[in-house]
Scaffold this motif. Structure first.
Motif, short mmCIF file in Angstrom:
data_model
loop_
_atom_site.label_atom_id
_atom_site.label_comp_id
_atom_site.label_asym_id
_atom_site.label_seq_id
_atom_site.Cartn_x
_atom_site.Cartn_y
_atom_site.Cartn_z
N ASP A 1 6.69 -18.08 -5.20
CA ASP A 1 7.18 -19.16 -4.27
C ASP A 1 8.41 -18.65 -3.28
OD1 ASP A 1 5.09 -20.78 -4.95
OD2 ASP A 1 6.40 -22.25 -6.43
N SER A 2 8.91 -17.72 -3.80
CA SER A 2 10.02 -17.08 -3.40
C SER A 2 9.95 -15.87 -2.29
CB SER A 2 11.09 -16.72 -4.08
OG SER A 2 10.84 -15.40 -4.71
N LYS A 3 11.10 -15.83 -1.24
CA LYS A 3 11.21 -14.46 -0.84
C LYS A 3 12.66 -14.10 -1.21
CE LYS A 3 8.82 -15.72 3.42
NZ LYS A 3 8.88 -16.04 4.86
N ASP A 4 12.33 -13.34 -2.26
CA ASP A 4 13.85 -13.09 -3.34
C ASP A 4 14.88 -12.16 -2.57
OD1 ASP A 4 15.52 -12.68 -5.28
OD2 ASP A 4 14.19 -12.05 -6.64
N PRO A 5 16.01 -12.86 -1.91
CA PRO A 5 16.87 -12.00 -1.33
C PRO A 5 17.67 -10.91 -2.39
CG PRO A 5 17.72 -14.33 -1.82
CD PRO A 5 16.34 -14.11 -2.40
N ILE A 6 17.69 -11.33 -3.64
CA ILE A 6 18.33 -10.41 -4.64
C ILE A 6 17.65 -9.03 -4.76
CG2 ILE A 6 18.92 -10.12 -7.14
CD1 ILE A 6 19.77 -12.78 -7.27
N ILE B 1 21.12 -12.04 3.87
CA ILE B 1 19.86 -12.01 3.77
C ILE B 1 19.20 -13.62 3.44
CG2 ILE B 1 18.02 -10.90 2.23
CD1 ILE B 1 20.03 -8.90 1.59
N ASN B 2 18.59 -13.89 4.49
CA ASN B 2 18.33 -15.35 4.33
C ASN B 2 16.74 -15.35 3.87
OD1 ASN B 2 20.90 -16.59 5.18
ND2 ASN B 2 20.02 -15.86 7.42
N GLY B 3 16.51 -15.56 2.59
CA GLY B 3 15.49 -15.46 2.09
C GLY B 3 14.66 -17.09 1.65
N ARG B 4 13.95 -16.86 0.68
CA ARG B 4 13.68 -18.51 0.31
C ARG B 4 13.83 -18.65 -1.20
NH1 ARG B 4 8.18 -19.56 2.69
NH2 ARG B 4 7.20 -18.76 0.98
N GLY B 5 14.39 -19.60 -1.80
CA GLY B 5 14.66 -19.95 -3.13
C GLY B 5 13.41 -20.51 -3.56
N SER B 6 13.71 -20.33 -5.03
CA SER B 6 12.50 -21.06 -5.83
C SER B 6 12.67 -20.83 -7.22
CB SER B 6 11.10 -20.04 -5.77
OG SER B 6 11.32 -18.94 -6.63
N HIS B 7 12.06 -21.62 -8.24
CA HIS B 7 12.00 -21.64 -9.57
C HIS B 7 12.20 -20.41 -9.91
CE1 HIS B 7 11.86 -22.55 -13.73
NE2 HIS B 7 11.89 -23.68 -13.70
N GLY B 8 12.91 -19.86 -10.96
CA GLY B 8 13.00 -18.42 -11.43
C GLY B 8 11.63 -18.15 -12.08
N ALA B 9 10.96 -19.02 -12.56
CA ALA B 9 9.68 -18.79 -13.28
C ALA B 9 8.38 -18.59 -12.21
CB ALA B 9 9.40 -19.98 -14.24
N GLU C 1 18.48 -18.86 -2.34
CA GLU C 1 18.03 -18.55 -0.90
C GLU C 1 18.49 -17.47 -0.02
OE1 GLU C 1 15.64 -21.75 -0.02
OE2 GLU C 1 16.59 -21.30 1.71
N THR C 2 20.03 -17.07 -0.61
CA THR C 2 20.67 -16.28 0.29
C THR C 2 21.41 -15.33 -0.42
OG1 THR C 2 20.82 -18.09 2.20
CG2 THR C 2 22.53 -16.28 1.96
N VAL C 3 21.46 -13.97 0.01
CA VAL C 3 22.56 -12.86 -0.84
C VAL C 3 23.16 -12.40 0.53
CG1 VAL C 3 22.74 -10.84 -1.97
CG2 VAL C 3 21.20 -12.63 -2.76
N LYS C 4 24.73 -12.09 0.35
CA LYS C 4 25.58 -11.61 1.20
C LYS C 4 25.99 -10.49 0.49
CE LYS C 4 26.82 -15.84 3.58
NZ LYS C 4 28.02 -16.81 3.91
N LEU C 5 26.01 -9.19 1.63
CA LEU C 5 26.49 -7.85 1.18
C LEU C 5 27.68 -7.72 2.14
CD1 LEU C 5 23.18 -5.86 1.00
CD2 LEU C 5 24.31 -6.99 -1.10
N GLY C 6 28.46 -6.94 1.55
CA GLY C 6 29.68 -6.48 2.61
C GLY C 6 30.60 -5.03 2.18
N GLY C 7 30.88 -4.66 2.95
CA GLY C 7 31.57 -3.51 2.59
C GLY C 7 32.22 -2.79 3.79
N GLY D 1 23.38 -16.29 -5.88
CA GLY D 1 23.01 -16.93 -7.20
C GLY D 1 23.91 -17.65 -7.82
N ASP D 2 23.41 -18.69 -8.38
CA ASP D 2 24.23 -19.59 -9.39
C ASP D 2 23.58 -20.01 -10.70
OD1 ASP D 2 26.36 -20.19 -7.38
OD2 ASP D 2 24.88 -20.90 -6.28
N ALA D 3 22.39 -19.67 -10.92
CA ALA D 3 21.82 -20.25 -11.91
C ALA D 3 20.69 -19.33 -12.69
CB ALA D 3 21.07 -21.59 -11.67
N TYR D 4 20.49 -19.59 -13.94
CA TYR D 4 19.56 -18.32 -14.40
C TYR D 4 18.11 -18.47 -14.30
CZ TYR D 4 23.65 -17.30 -18.01
OH TYR D 4 24.60 -16.79 -18.39
N ASN D 5 17.97 -19.75 -13.73
CA ASN D 5 16.47 -20.16 -13.44
C ASN D 5 16.14 -20.11 -11.98
OD1 ASN D 5 17.67 -22.47 -13.47
ND2 ASN D 5 16.32 -23.47 -15.11
#
Ligand code: NI
Length: 386
Positions: A202-207, A190-198, A249-255, A241-245
């Motif tokens: 501004d994001s397209k939150d892939p999570i 899922i290629n979204g858009r990253g942003s500040h967590g606050a 940009e991206t989330v990967k799923l697999g299965g 994701g790597d940070a609290y805030n």
């Protein structure tokens, strides 16, 4: 009941080979040391050897004293990316790699049969010993077939077996017809858009999209597949994701997808693609889907499954062999060979009690002469058959 006497006589040699392989496990398509040992042993016993089939695969051919059918026996050689925790003296010496599925045992059992038959060639037909790389989801069987395995070594029948530490020692089980599931692996990005967590606006939150998709995917088996048809969809990886805030940009799923009916497998793939396309549209993101078939459904030939039990009977004794009523949702790439040549695949129990693919799994070496004897009996019985 007895294993073949001559095989019992060299059981200690089999244990030594098995423990050496166990100490030096190799991942799929990297079985360089293992296949060299296999080739060397086969040659030592006077068996004609071909190496490098499907990268690290090895084939040995042994003609019996009389004409007859050509019977293939197959063992897998690869280990798993697991860090062994058994602390046994022969535990893996390679950190992070372990024979946690007992393929070291399978390889050794087939070597045991080869050694016995080479010393006792008074059988009809030809034995083809197939040592296969990369069974654990990397397509070793397909690689050998693509490399001309059955064109170069045409077989009339083929057989394989797997150890089962959760079954009674020496219990042999087989299922006629479909026995083990077909399997696909999938990756979704899922290629979204990253942003500040606050500032989520501004994001397209892939999570958020990923967690929604995981839930939607779980509706496929429940709502699209007839309940009488076994199927599984498991999302086993979710990475992002790597940070609290930071919204990533991206989330990967697999299965994995499991099925016994090719149409069911296709329907599940189709539904996953549709749900991903729907999420892409709904959330205005790019969702990339990759679904690939890794294993065929394993189908045992009925009469040849009977032949396996017949070969096992004198080795394990009465009441220790029989038909398995249960379908297994696990997969096995011997299924791909069974698509080309009819045959059958059984399980043999041994003590241990820790399931395969677990870091504390152990193989009981007492199974080695048992498996070798069943294999040897298959050659002597089936080569003769009209
Ligand atoms: Ni296995």
């Amino acid at each position: 009941m007895p294993v073949i006497e001559d095989i019992a006589a060299f059981a200690d040699d089999l244990t030594a080979i098995r423990r050496d392989l166990h100490e030096h496990p190799e991942l799929g398509f990297q079985e360089v040391r293992t296949s060299a040992i296999v080739a060397e042993k086969l040659k030592e016993w006077g068996i004609e050897v071909t190496t490098g089939i499907g990268k690290t695969g090895v084939v040995g051919v042994l003609k019996g004293s009389r004409p007859g059918k050509t019977i293939g026996l197959r063992a897998d050689m690869d280990a798993l990316p697991i860090h062994e925790t058994t602390n046994l003296p022969w535990a893996s010496k390679t950190p992070g790699v372990m024979h946690a599925c007992g393929h070291d045992g399978h390889t050794t059992m087939l070597l045991g049969a080869a050694r016995y038959l080479a010393a006792n060639p008074d059988f009809a037909g030809t034995a083809v010993f197939i040592f296969q790389p990369a069974e654990e989801g990397l397509g070793g069987a397909r690689a050998m077939i693509a490399d001309g395995l059955f064109d170069r070594f045409p077989c009339d029948e083929i057989y394989g077996m797997h150890n089962n530490p959760m079954d009674e020692p020496d219990r042999v089980k087989i299922r006629k017809g479909p026995a083990m599931a077909g399997s696909d692996f999938f990756d979704i990005t899922i290629n979204g858009r990253g942003s500040h967590g606050a500032r989520p606006e501004d994001s397209k939150d892939p999570i958020v999209i990923a967690t929604t998709l995981v839930q939607q995917i779980q509706s496929i088996v429940a709502r699209n597949i007839p309940p009488v048809k076994p199927a599984v969809v498991s999302v086993t990886k979710i990475q992002g994701g790597d940070a609290y805030n930071v919204v990533p940009e991206t989330v990967k799923l697999g299965g994995t997808i499991r099925f016994f009916d090719t149409e069911v497998g296709e329907l599940i793939s189709e539904r996953i693609r549709a749900l991903c396309a729907g999420a892409a549209m709904a959330y205005d993101v790019d969702v990339h889907v990759d679904i690939r078939n890794t294993f065929d459904v394993l189908v045992n030939d009925g009469p040849l499954a009977d032949a396996v039990l017949k070969a096992a009977a004198p080795v394990v004794g009465d009441d220790m062999y029989g038909y398995n009523d249960e379908l297994v949702m696990g997969s096995e790439d011997f299924a791909d060979m069974l698509r080309v040549v009819p045959g059958a695949y059984c399980t043999v129990g041994h003590s241990g009690g820790v399931p395969v693919h677990n870091p504390a799994y152990t193989l009981d070496d007492a199974i080695l002469p048992v498996g070798a004897s069943i294999y040897a009996n298959l050659i002597t019985a089936r080569g003769e058959a009209a």
